[in-house]
Design an enzyme around this catalytic site. Structure first.
Site, PDB file in Angstrom:
ATOM      1  N   THR A 166       5.983  26.911   4.655  1.00  0.00           N
ATOM      2  CA  THR A 166       4.759  26.180   4.356  1.00  0.00           C
ATOM      3  C   THR A 166       3.545  26.974   4.813  1.00  0.00           C
ATOM      4  O   THR A 166       2.560  27.115   4.084  1.00  0.00           O
ATOM      5  CB  THR A 166       4.795  24.825   5.068  1.00  0.00           C
ATOM      6  OG1 THR A 166       6.084  24.235   4.871  1.00  0.00           O
ATOM      7  CG2 THR A 166       3.743  23.901   4.511  1.00  0.00           C
ATOM      8  N   SER A 187      13.210   5.755 -14.159  1.00  0.00           N
ATOM      9  CA  SER A 187      12.141   6.506 -14.805  1.00  0.00           C
ATOM     10  C   SER A 187      12.072   7.931 -14.274  1.00  0.00           C
ATOM     11  O   SER A 187      11.984   8.896 -15.032  1.00  0.00           O
ATOM     12  CB  SER A 187      10.815   5.776 -14.564  1.00  0.00           C
ATOM     13  OG  SER A 187       9.734   6.632 -14.791  1.00  0.00           O
ATOM     14  N   SER A 188      12.137   8.046 -12.951  1.00  0.00           N
ATOM     15  CA  SER A 188      12.006   9.379 -12.354  1.00  0.00           C
ATOM     16  C   SER A 188      13.188  10.270 -12.696  1.00  0.00           C
ATOM     17  O   SER A 188      13.019  11.459 -12.969  1.00  0.00           O
ATOM     18  CB  SER A 188      11.889   9.266 -10.836  1.00  0.00           C
ATOM     19  OG  SER A 188      10.683   8.651 -10.487  1.00  0.00           O
ATOM     20  N   TYR A 228       8.469  16.117  -0.151  1.00  0.00           N
ATOM     21  CA  TYR A 228       8.257  17.409  -0.802  1.00  0.00           C
ATOM     22  C   TYR A 228       8.037  17.240  -2.293  1.00  0.00           C
ATOM     23  O   TYR A 228       7.277  17.972  -2.907  1.00  0.00           O
ATOM     24  CB  TYR A 228       9.395  18.380  -0.489  1.00  0.00           C
ATOM     25  CG  TYR A 228       9.352  18.761   0.957  1.00  0.00           C
ATOM     26  CD1 TYR A 228      10.372  18.402   1.827  1.00  0.00           C
ATOM     27  CD2 TYR A 228       8.233  19.408   1.471  1.00  0.00           C
ATOM     28  CE1 TYR A 228      10.270  18.691   3.172  1.00  0.00           C
ATOM     29  CE2 TYR A 228       8.134  19.692   2.804  1.00  0.00           C
ATOM     30  CZ  TYR A 228       9.151  19.335   3.653  1.00  0.00           C
ATOM     31  OH  TYR A 228       9.056  19.607   4.990  1.00  0.00           O
ATOM     32  N   HIS A 253      12.931  12.358   2.890  1.00  0.00           N
ATOM     33  CA  HIS A 253      12.270  13.596   3.198  1.00  0.00           C
ATOM     34  C   HIS A 253      12.090  14.496   1.980  1.00  0.00           C
ATOM     35  O   HIS A 253      10.979  14.961   1.734  1.00  0.00           O
ATOM     36  CB  HIS A 253      12.863  14.346   4.395  1.00  0.00           C
ATOM     37  CG  HIS A 253      11.824  15.266   4.874  1.00  0.00           C
ATOM     38  ND1 HIS A 253      10.830  14.873   5.758  1.00  0.00           N
ATOM     39  CD2 HIS A 253      11.484  16.499   4.459  1.00  0.00           C
ATOM     40  CE1 HIS A 253       9.969  15.867   5.884  1.00  0.00           C
ATOM     41  NE2 HIS A 253      10.345  16.862   5.112  1.00  0.00           N
ATOM     42  N   HIS A 267       0.845  -1.192   0.000  1.00  0.00           N
ATOM     43  CA  HIS A 267       0.000   0.000   0.000  1.00  0.00           C
ATOM     44  C   HIS A 267       0.888   1.252   0.000  1.00  0.00           C
ATOM     45  O   HIS A 267       0.718   2.151  -0.826  1.00  0.00           O
ATOM     46  CB  HIS A 267      -0.920  -0.020   1.218  1.00  0.00           C
ATOM     47  CG  HIS A 267      -1.606   1.281   1.469  1.00  0.00           C
ATOM     48  ND1 HIS A 267      -2.621   1.764   0.682  1.00  0.00           N
ATOM     49  CD2 HIS A 267      -1.409   2.223   2.429  1.00  0.00           C
ATOM     50  CE1 HIS A 267      -3.018   2.948   1.151  1.00  0.00           C
ATOM     51  NE2 HIS A 267      -2.296   3.247   2.211  1.00  0.00           N
ATOM     52  N   TRP A 281       7.183   0.160   3.639  1.00  0.00           N
ATOM     53  CA  TRP A 281       7.544   0.930   2.442  1.00  0.00           C
ATOM     54  C   TRP A 281       8.868   1.626   2.603  1.00  0.00           C
ATOM     55  O   TRP A 281       9.478   2.012   1.612  1.00  0.00           O
ATOM     56  CB  TRP A 281       6.437   1.924   2.044  1.00  0.00           C
ATOM     57  CG  TRP A 281       6.482   3.265   2.686  1.00  0.00           C
ATOM     58  CD1 TRP A 281       5.879   3.641   3.856  1.00  0.00           C
ATOM     59  CD2 TRP A 281       7.147   4.438   2.203  1.00  0.00           C
ATOM     60  NE1 TRP A 281       6.124   4.957   4.114  1.00  0.00           N
ATOM     61  CE2 TRP A 281       6.899   5.479   3.128  1.00  0.00           C
ATOM     62  CE3 TRP A 281       7.940   4.708   1.081  1.00  0.00           C
ATOM     63  CZ2 TRP A 281       7.405   6.774   2.968  1.00  0.00           C
ATOM     64  CZ3 TRP A 281       8.447   6.006   0.917  1.00  0.00           C
ATOM     65  CH2 TRP A 281       8.174   7.006   1.861  1.00  0.00           C
ATOM     66  N   GLU A 323      11.651  13.405  -0.764  1.00  0.00           N
ATOM     67  CA  GLU A 323      10.588  12.706  -1.487  1.00  0.00           C
ATOM     68  C   GLU A 323       9.206  13.206  -1.079  1.00  0.00           C
ATOM     69  O   GLU A 323       8.334  13.383  -1.926  1.00  0.00           O
ATOM     70  CB  GLU A 323      10.701  11.201  -1.232  1.00  0.00           C
ATOM     71  CG  GLU A 323       9.492  10.352  -1.628  1.00  0.00           C
ATOM     72  CD  GLU A 323       9.263  10.297  -3.125  1.00  0.00           C
ATOM     73  OE1 GLU A 323      10.161  10.703  -3.885  1.00  0.00           O
ATOM     74  OE2 GLU A 323       8.171   9.873  -3.548  1.00  0.00           O
ATOM     75  N   SER A 356      -2.242  26.625  -6.388  1.00  0.00           N
ATOM     76  CA  SER A 356      -1.877  28.014  -6.662  1.00  0.00           C
ATOM     77  C   SER A 356      -2.372  28.491  -8.012  1.00  0.00           C
ATOM     78  O   SER A 356      -2.506  29.687  -8.239  1.00  0.00           O
ATOM     79  CB  SER A 356      -0.369  28.191  -6.604  1.00  0.00           C
ATOM     80  OG  SER A 356       0.147  27.735  -5.378  1.00  0.00           O
ATOM     81  N   HIS A 394      14.401  13.818  11.504  1.00  0.00           N
ATOM     82  CA  HIS A 394      13.200  13.865  12.340  1.00  0.00           C
ATOM     83  C   HIS A 394      12.379  12.581  12.179  1.00  0.00           C
ATOM     84  O   HIS A 394      11.437  12.362  12.908  1.00  0.00           O
ATOM     85  CB  HIS A 394      12.351  15.097  12.069  1.00  0.00           C
ATOM     86  CG  HIS A 394      11.694  15.160  10.713  1.00  0.00           C
ATOM     87  ND1 HIS A 394      11.579  16.336  10.012  1.00  0.00           N
ATOM     88  CD2 HIS A 394      11.097  14.225   9.943  1.00  0.00           C
ATOM     89  CE1 HIS A 394      10.951  16.104   8.874  1.00  0.00           C
ATOM     90  NE2 HIS A 394      10.649  14.834   8.804  1.00  0.00           N
ATOM     91  N   HIS A 395      12.789  11.730  11.235  1.00  0.00           N
ATOM     92  CA  HIS A 395      12.172  10.417  11.158  1.00  0.00           C
ATOM     93  C   HIS A 395      12.859   9.439  12.101  1.00  0.00           C
ATOM     94  O   HIS A 395      12.490   8.278  12.146  1.00  0.00           O
ATOM     95  CB  HIS A 395      12.277   9.876   9.723  1.00  0.00           C
ATOM     96  CG  HIS A 395      11.594  10.729   8.722  1.00  0.00           C
ATOM     97  ND1 HIS A 395      10.277  10.568   8.375  1.00  0.00           N
ATOM     98  CD2 HIS A 395      12.055  11.772   7.972  1.00  0.00           C
ATOM     99  CE1 HIS A 395       9.962  11.470   7.457  1.00  0.00           C
ATOM    100  NE2 HIS A 395      11.012  12.214   7.201  1.00  0.00           N
ATOM    101  N   ASP A 418       6.427  20.786 -27.013  1.00  0.00           N
ATOM    102  CA  ASP A 418       6.597  19.475 -26.374  1.00  0.00           C
ATOM    103  C   ASP A 418       7.692  19.660 -25.330  1.00  0.00           C
ATOM    104  O   ASP A 418       8.163  20.761 -25.110  1.00  0.00           O
ATOM    105  CB  ASP A 418       6.966  18.396 -27.398  1.00  0.00           C
ATOM    106  CG  ASP A 418       6.533  16.999 -26.941  1.00  0.00           C
ATOM    107  OD1 ASP A 418       6.756  16.642 -25.753  1.00  0.00           O
ATOM    108  OD2 ASP A 418       5.957  16.270 -27.748  1.00  0.00           O
ATOM    109  N   ARG A 440       1.912   1.380  14.822  1.00  0.00           N
ATOM    110  CA  ARG A 440       1.575   1.182  13.420  1.00  0.00           C
ATOM    111  C   ARG A 440       2.090  -0.174  12.977  1.00  0.00           C
ATOM    112  O   ARG A 440       2.949  -0.794  13.602  1.00  0.00           O
ATOM    113  CB  ARG A 440       2.160   2.307  12.563  1.00  0.00           C
ATOM    114  CG  ARG A 440       3.669   2.314  12.514  1.00  0.00           C
ATOM    115  CD  ARG A 440       4.240   3.548  11.845  1.00  0.00           C
ATOM    116  NE  ARG A 440       3.957   3.627  10.420  1.00  0.00           N
ATOM    117  CZ  ARG A 440       4.525   4.496   9.601  1.00  0.00           C
ATOM    118  NH1 ARG A 440       5.401   5.369  10.079  1.00  0.00           N
ATOM    119  NH2 ARG A 440       4.227   4.535   8.319  1.00  0.00           N
ATOM    120  N   LYS A 442       2.630  29.930   2.565  1.00  0.00           N
ATOM    121  CA  LYS A 442       1.820  29.600   1.381  1.00  0.00           C
ATOM    122  C   LYS A 442       0.342  29.566   1.726  1.00  0.00           C
ATOM    123  O   LYS A 442      -0.503  30.082   0.992  1.00  0.00           O
ATOM    124  CB  LYS A 442       2.221  28.228   0.835  1.00  0.00           C
ATOM    125  CG  LYS A 442       3.478  28.203   0.011  1.00  0.00           C
ATOM    126  CD  LYS A 442       3.681  26.777  -0.492  1.00  0.00           C
ATOM    127  CE  LYS A 442       4.994  26.590  -1.183  1.00  0.00           C
ATOM    128  NZ  LYS A 442       4.928  26.896  -2.618  1.00  0.00           N
TER     129      LYS A 442
END
Lengths: 321, 713
Positions: free
Chosen positions: B321, B162-163, B250, B246, B59, B132, B248, B261, B295-296, B88, B443, B324
């Site tokens: 953040t 790919s990315s 963002y 992290h 998941h 994950w 990621e 926006s 912080h993780h 293009d 969890r 915004k």
């Protein structure tokens, strides 16, 4: 949410009413941040909803002024949150250092070793080894030095404070002073494989005298079973079975792969907090542990034990008070 | 059909990404539903522990890498070139490569559900089961002997390729292929956030690649990068993963912030408040996102100094953040807000993301976090920011840009149902999780004891999850019905400010026949007088409204000019939505080769006061108005409709320069040949064509209700 809080319970693993200095320090901090966050939440949502209602499209309304920005507002709403965060950051850093795992010299020192999927406790000064249930005295500090024998686990008793990971090759520390007698449940909080959900534990906070008696009993050897009793038959079966390869019973077997069973009869639960310590559960556990706890290394005996043998073993284990 | 397999058109690739990602989103959603069904009651036995561990791993992995990122990529692909006025992306074939490699990675990862027998696993599924973020050393061969983790790490490596390819592609596209005049601070915010995201991709993905290579070597070749007994540490994995992980998150949130926006101004009918600040805060978040990864790891025991530093950086990043959010509210403030479905989702984003952001602030304090991390509290946090944030933002983009991509509007009624079901569902599903976590439920557990007292809350959460599923069903019905029954959208159903709304829906393969020249940040709002139209407005003609476009060309020198500068005038008449029916205009629509050639030809043979033999259409302005030589306009033909006078032929030697300029870049030759013309042609003509605003107003007959439009290019 608060209403939900009020109804129901008890909540034996709740973080909301901690009973140790460590737990209270973190709770005070969380409460403070929570209220700041609630304030900001209410403010933002009210502004948002107000804007949506007040400025929704209505016929005949003139075109909106194409405002592109406002430097002063930008500065204001940059500095205001930053200021609030200072009120969060300062107590945070203070609490970090206050709860960094140092304890006074007279603390009860216990080494905690996480295994897949049970907890080993070794009382350093007492020379005591037990599993899954940790007894500590009220009013004295406890220092836990935590590591793992296999993968990363996490030691967590919510009622007594936050968690610390158990990492192979490292020793992490928690120090706390429990403030109320009682039993506190917890469980492993870092995914550690198949039975992560089943790796539970309990901390029993006793008064000083009760703790002293408990320690004395634990240090003494196991009670010898009465001759001719089922328990004695159980001991014989134990001593000739594969059990001895994994479990230690003082004077009987030296295995260290599984929990120390010297005083297993004394514990309120078995299988690391999964089941009450009664005959029925003991029997099922001995017969087929993996069916109750997926992945458990305590596989079925080959050839399987007979029911009579299991009953005898149960009697023996229950006699190990 | 085969063309879809070989396409390199960014629009088609965008659609391929969209449908593939959406399919994976449904898979990830079903995995979540099974999880919630298992947890609806304590000691549940819907699935085994092993299956459950595979479910939550897949998941998370599916949603992050196969759903959210590619859904964002579908908009990068489709919309970014349109917003910057390009034909293009920079590397169209690399773009196709990115898509097919993504599909390969997703199929490879999910094949693991079915290939157990190939690995003698004794069960059907060998899906990844390490979570994950796959912490070592659980993921080492010793503790995960099967092929599950191998599928995970190889699948991620494939997706990383790919990315990375796409990242470089979009950076080059955005930096190099912007239309003339589109300076960086005129680029739409969605494209800006895309740019920041791509920089994060190309810098963060190499880090996880390294981490995964180490893991792969440990598992396949007996190295010991994460093994304590060999002197290494599993904490190395955590650092490598979260250094990637992290940025990621963002990568996951910035595109959705960009969508919001762009959507809010359109439906508030006013520009984004604080564009510069919103852009800079996005860039700042991109940079600062590199400084918060531990912080993780607050429960790892890194020590009070490390904990304090990462706590401070994490709190700091809350500031841009929050800025915004205030700017978005200020955009709505004082606006004329149209409650379309897209707007609902954009507002839903703000409302839900603030909750996730605030719970993030509670996480930022390590001592408090020690009670929250690895519990359902953090599961609540991540779902508020990723579901309430990213997914809501993506749906806003879907409802906003669907008409552009397909030519049909999604049903607003179904859209509102979708929104409200999803909004209620997500709050029911995820809000209780805050409390469930604080009540002590960790969890990633396949079941829990009834003694915990969280059974009822878990049931509520499960109900919410199924409500979300229902809302997605409503959305699917919406898509299917619109294919055939959807109201057709014109170029610009919403009255948008940015360039993608200036071309047909769906756009022709070349996007713009003439690459527009942009003079400001809101090219479509500043360029024509924009009356607020109701959403869903198509180019239905209002027969009473007529607009007359007058263009004046300067700088086209006739060979025999007596005045020194020849002037070509053009008048076009827009009747309702397009070129008027025959009889009302004496303007022919015969194709001409191009503005410069014909204008020069005109000018070369032009004699003041004479009438040319040809119909005078020089081209068609991008607004759909024909541009013709005034002298050729038989305005007496207008009298069938008009009460007024004839228009005297203008004296080109004494033009009145009033008003604004019409540039040749905005006029396409009638035959669409502009597609081949490119920059050289655009610059041939040289000086601007000037629009005679006042003169036209004075000189051209009209009735009440006629508008005369100046066009500022």
């Amino acid at each position: 949410m608060l209403a939900l809080l009020g109804c129901g319970g008890p909540f034996p693993q709740s973080t909301l009413h901690p009973h140790s200095d460590f737990g209270r320090a973190t709770d005070v901090l969380f409460t403070e941040i929570f209220w700041w966050a609630t304030g900001v939440f209410v403010l933002v949502e009210v502004l948002l909803v107000f804007a949506l209602i007040r400025f929704r499209h209505r016929e005949g309304r003139p075109a909106p002024r194409p405002t592109h920005g406002h430097t002063l507002m930008e500065i204001a709403w940059t500095l205001a949150p930053a200021a609030i965060l200072v009120f969060v950051a300062v107590p945070t850093v203070r609490t970090i250092f206050a709860t960094a795992g140092e304890a006074p010299a007279d603390a009860v020192k216990v080494d905690v070793i996480g295994h897949q999927w049970w907890w080993e406790f070794r009382y350093r000064e007492l020379g005591l080894v037990t599993a899954n249930e940790l007894h500590v005295p009220l009013g004295r500090s406890v220092q836990l030095s935590i590591t793992s024998a296999d993968v990363i686990h996490s030691f967590w008793i919510p009622g007594l404070g936050g968690k610390r990971d158990a990492i192979p090759g490292h020793v992490t520390r928690i120090a706390f002073r429990p403030e109320q007698v009682g039993e506190y449940s917890g469980q492993c909080a870092e995914f550690c494989g198949a039975s992560h959900a089943n790796m539970r534990l309990r901390v029993v906070v006793d008064s000083d005298s009760v703790y002293g008696r408990w320690a004395t009993v634990q240090l003494a050897g196991p009670a010898a079973p009465a001759p001719g009793s089922a328990a004695e038959r159980g001991k014989t079966i134990f001593a000739r079975s594969a059990c001895i390869g994994c479990h230690t019973i003082q004077g009987v077997s030296p295995g260290v792969i599984g929990p120390n069973l010297t005083h297993v009869g004394d514990r309120a639960t078995i299988a690391s907090g999964l089941f009450p310590n009664d005959s029925a559960h003991l029997a099922r556990w001995i017969a087929d542990a993996p069916s109750l706890k997926p992945g458990a290394l305590m596989t079925r005996m080959q050839p399987p034990l007979t029911d009579a043998d299991i009953a005898a073993l149960v009697a023996y284990l229950q006699s190990l008070q | 059909m085969k063309s879809w397999l070989t396409t390199t058109d960014h629009k088609r690739i965008g659609l391929l990404y969209f449908f593939t990602a959406f399919a994976f989103f449904l898979m990830g959603g079903i995995e979540a539903l099974v999880i919630r069904a298992q947890l609806a009651q304590p000691n549940g036995h819907l699935v085994t522990a092993e299956t459950y561990n595979q479910l939550f791993t897949m998941h998370g992995t599916t949603m992050v890498f196969l759903a959210l990122m590619p859904l964002s990529a579908s908009f990068f692909n489709y919309i970014v070139p349109l917003q910057i006025g390009a034909r293009d992306v920079a590397f169209p074939r690399l773009n196709a490569f990115s898509y097919w490699v993504f599909l390969l990675g997703g199929l490879f990862l999910n094949a693991s559900w079915l290939v157990g027998p190939l690995f003698h696993a004794g069960r059907l599924s060998v899906a990844p089961d390490g979570g994950w973020f796959g912490y070592a050393n659980l993921t080492e061969r010793q503790f995960s002997p099967g092929p599950n983790i191998d599928f995970w790490l190889l699948g991620l490596q494939i997706l990383g390729i790919s990315s990375l390819a796409a990242g470089f592609n979009f950076i080059v596209t955005i930096l190099n292929l912007r239309a003339p005049g589109m300076r960086m601070m005129r680029v739409p915010v969605f494209t800006w956030m895309t740019l920041v995201t791509q920089f994060l991709v190309i810098t963060a993905f190499p880090v996880i690649t390294v981490g995964l290579v180490f893991l792969m070597f440990d598992r396949f070749f007996g190295t010991h990068f994460y093994v304590s007994q060999a002197g290494a540490t599993p904490i190395l994995w955590q650092h490598l993963f979260w250094l990637f992980g992290h940025p990621e998150v963002y990568i996951l949130i910035l595109p959705a912030m960009g969508i919001v926006s762009d959507v809010l101004p359109t439906f508030a009918r006013k520009p984004l408040f604080g564009y510069t600040v919103v852009v800079y805060s996005g860039v700042l978040i991109g940079f600062m996102g590199w400084g918060v990864w531990s912080h993780h790891m607050f429960s790892v025991g890194l020590g009070p100094i490390a904990d304090s530093v990462f706590s401070a950086t994490t709190m700091l990043i809350a500031v841009p953040t929050g800025v915004k959010i205030f700017n978005w509210i200020a955009t709505l403030w004082g606006g004329d807000i149209r409650g379309t479905t897209a707007l609902h989702f954009a507002v839903g984003f703000i409302a839900m993301f603030i909750i996730g952001g605030l719970s993030g602030v509670t996480h930022a304090s390590p001592p408090a976090d020690l009670q929250q991390t690895d519990t359902y509290y953090v599961v609540a946090h991540i779902h508020y920011v990723l579901f309430g944030g990213t997914i809501m933002g993506l749906f806003a983009g879907i409802y906003y840009w669907w008409p552009k991509m397909t030519g049909r509007l999604l049903s607003e009624t179904l859209g509102k149902w979708h929104f409200w079901l999803q909004f209620v569902g997500m709050n029911l599903a995820f809000f209780p999780m805050h409390l469930i976590g604080l009540l002590g439920m960790p969890r990633r557990i396949y079941t829990y004891s009834p003694e915990l007292g969280v059974s009822d809350l878990n049931l509520v959460s499960t109900i919410g999850a199924f409500l979300i599923a229902l809302s997605i069903l409503v959305f699917i019905v919406n898509i299917v019905r619109t294919r055939t029954q959807g109201q057709r959208a014109g170029n610009d159903p919403w009255g948008g400010a940015t360039l993608e709304w200036s071309i047909p829906s769906p756009p022709p393969v070349y996007n713009f026949s003439v690459i527009p020249t942009v003079a400001n940040r809101l090219p479509r709002w500043k360029t024509e007088h924009h009356d607020a139209r109701s959403p869903g407005h198509t180019t239905r003609a209002d027969p009473r409204a007529r607009r007359i476009l007058v263009a004046h060309a300067r700088g086209l020198r006739p060979a025999d000019s007596r005045a020194g500068t020849a002037h070509a005038y053009a008048v076009g008449r827009l009747r309702g939505g397009g070129c008027a029916a025959a009889g009302h205009l004496s303007l022919g629509v015969r194709a001409l080769r191009g503005l410069s050639d014909d204008a020069r030809r005109y000018c070369a043979s032009y004699e003041p006061g004479t009438r040319q033999s040809q119909d005078g259409v020089l081209g068609v302005h991008r607004l759909g108005v024909p541009v013709v030589h005034l002298a050729h306009l038989d305005v007496s033909g207008l009298q069938g409709e008009e009460r007024g006078r004839t228009v005297p032929a203008r004296d080109p030697q004494h033009p009145v320069h009033v008003g604004q300029h019409l540039r040749p870049a905005d006029v396409e030759p009638d035959d669409g040949a502009g597609a081949r013309r490119g920059a050289a042609w655009r610059h041939e003509v040289g000086k601007d064509l000037a629009v005679l605003y006042g003169a036209a107003r004075a000189g051209v007959p009209g009735r009440a209700g006629d508008g005369v439009h100046g066009v500022r290019a």
